[in-house]
Design an enzyme around this catalytic site. Structure first.
Site, PDB file in Angstrom:
ATOM      1  N   SER A 200     -90.030  -9.987  22.705  1.00 41.02           N
ATOM      2  CA  SER A 200     -90.451 -11.251  22.110  1.00 41.02           C
ATOM      3  C   SER A 200     -91.974 -11.423  22.216  1.00 41.02           C
ATOM      4  O   SER A 200     -92.732 -10.634  21.654  1.00 41.02           O
ATOM      5  CB  SER A 200     -89.693 -12.403  22.768  1.00 41.02           C
ATOM      6  OG  SER A 200     -89.835 -13.595  22.046  1.00 41.02           O
ATOM      7  N   ASP A 295     -81.477 -13.782  14.619  1.00 42.11           N
ATOM      8  CA  ASP A 295     -82.710 -14.113  15.333  1.00 42.11           C
ATOM      9  C   ASP A 295     -83.753 -14.614  14.343  1.00 42.11           C
ATOM     10  O   ASP A 295     -84.035 -13.944  13.341  1.00 42.11           O
ATOM     11  CB  ASP A 295     -83.220 -12.850  16.047  1.00 42.11           C
ATOM     12  CG  ASP A 295     -84.484 -13.084  16.873  1.00 42.11           C
ATOM     13  OD1 ASP A 295     -84.988 -14.216  16.918  1.00 42.11           O
ATOM     14  OD2 ASP A 295     -84.963 -12.114  17.493  1.00 42.11           O
ATOM     15  N   HIS A 325     -81.418 -13.037  19.769  1.00 40.82           N
ATOM     16  CA  HIS A 325     -82.665 -12.946  20.527  1.00 40.82           C
ATOM     17  C   HIS A 325     -82.336 -13.058  22.022  1.00 40.82           C
ATOM     18  O   HIS A 325     -81.488 -13.844  22.431  1.00 40.82           O
ATOM     19  CB  HIS A 325     -83.589 -14.092  20.113  1.00 40.82           C
ATOM     20  CG  HIS A 325     -84.975 -13.974  20.631  1.00 40.82           C
ATOM     21  ND1 HIS A 325     -85.979 -13.347  19.927  1.00 40.82           N
ATOM     22  CD2 HIS A 325     -85.546 -14.406  21.781  1.00 40.82           C
ATOM     23  CE1 HIS A 325     -87.100 -13.398  20.614  1.00 40.82           C
ATOM     24  NE2 HIS A 325     -86.863 -14.039  21.742  1.00 40.82           N
TER      25      HIS A 325
END
Length: 354
Positions: A200, A295, A325
């Protein structure tokens, strides 16, 4: 004493219950999750992920954008304790303080068993929207990658926003890579086999470090391992609309992270914040980009992989269509996330093989 022990006991009970439910056969998981498979954009959400989302909803966890950064950090630390497994044994785990531009940067070095020196090294940057998470929340994925890929892992606790806004995290991330390259011999690692990686926001930092280190004298990263990376803060790609809410990471949370991280709107177009916007992606190290089907960040991660390929960079793109995610932090909760991480660890092992 009894009051202090109660939260710990509750966390342990929640953890045992979650592992029990997420270890059930898929049909039972689907039944407990509502009975109907969830499909969107031609994808089917994995049963164990659908059940995990239901458990998170029942837990009463508050969405981060409704909290202060301090409250959100406590919330994510609690979640990590509940859903994290027992620590995987390592030959050695060492706390380090790396030299940074504005003071020491805390880090943790993981050395797996059975890996002779000089070892390959992964410099790892944790996720959390540049606002949340730390060395402890990402202890499990770092241990997993070290053991499964047979590499040393240097986990970097870069400065967080809003106390330290962009580009503080970038400065710390680059300083950590330079430290690893400069001190490779004393760390027992091979300077020609140092990779960068992250999930991320950490994937964002790994991509940015790969770009910044490319133009410097000396050894640049040998490989980049990017899990559902943030690559473009200047706009919202179509997956934001498709998965705006209900799949762990939400559009509202991303707005909250962005607002805390960037000092102003102009910063969103800086390639150090949005590596997808860099004019030239040639001469970057080979990449493995893993995205999750459900996501908001899916499309920008895949757009970055496409641009890398167009620039002649050897790139593997792997979309895990049934995942969400954050699967890097769900290793002890089910089979699917663990399989996705094992695949990435194999790619890392092969990329850094002699």
């Amino acid at each position: 004493m009894q009051d202090a022990a109660a939260p710990v006991a509750r966390e342990r009970l929640e953890a045992r219950l979650a592992r029990l439910l997420l270890g059930l056969p898929a049909p039972l998981q689907r039944l407990l999750a509502g009975g109907r498979a969830l499909r969107r954009d031609g994808q089917t959400l994995d049963a164990e992920i659908q059940l995990l989302l239901r458990l998170l909803a029942l837990s009463g966890q508050r969405s981060f954008e409704t909290l202060s950064p301090a409250e959100a950090r406590r919330e994510v630390a609690h979640t990590a304790r509940v859903f994290g497994g027992p620590p995987r044994p390592m030959a050695r785990v060492e706390a380090l303080a790396l030299p940074g531009l504005d003071g020491p940067v805390p880090a943790r070095l993981y050395l797996p068993s059975g890996a002779p020196a000089p070892r390959p090294l992964l410099v790892y940057y944790h996720g959390g929207g540049w606002v949340l998470c730390d060395l402890d929340t990402h202890d499990e994925p770092c241990r997993f990658l070290a053991a499964e890929a047979g590499v040393a892992v240097l986990s970097v606790d870069y400065r967080l926003a809003p106390e330290h806004r962009f580009p503080a995290a970038v400065d710390d991330a680059l300083a950590a890579f330079r430290f690893a390259a400069d001190r490779a011999t004393s760390l027992g690692v091979d300077p020609a086999r140092i990779a960068v990686g992250g999930d991320s926001a950490g994937g964002n930092l790994a991509a940015v470090v790969s770009q910044l280190a490319r133009g410097e004298a000396g050894t640049g990263p040998a490989f980049q391992l990017l899990f559902y990376p943030v690559t473009d803060l200047s706009t919202k790609h179509p997956s934001y609309r498709l998965f705006a809410d209900g799949f762990f990471l939400t559009e509202g949370q991303m707005d909250w992270y962005r607002g805390h991280y960037l000092p102003d709107e102009a910063a969103a177009r800086d390639p150090r914040a949005s590596p997808l916007l860099a004019a030239d992606l040639s001469r970057l190290p080979p990449a493995y980009v893993a995205t999750a089907g459900f996501d908001p960040l899916r499309d920008e991660g895949e757009a970055y992989a496409a641009r890398l390929r167009d620039a002649g960079v050897p790139t593997t793109l792997r979309r895990h269509a049934g995942l969400i995610h954050g699967f890097c932090n769900a290793l002890s909760l089910g089979r699917r996330a663990r399989a996705a991480m094992a695949e990435a660890a194999l790619a890392l092992r092969q990329a850094l093989a002699r």
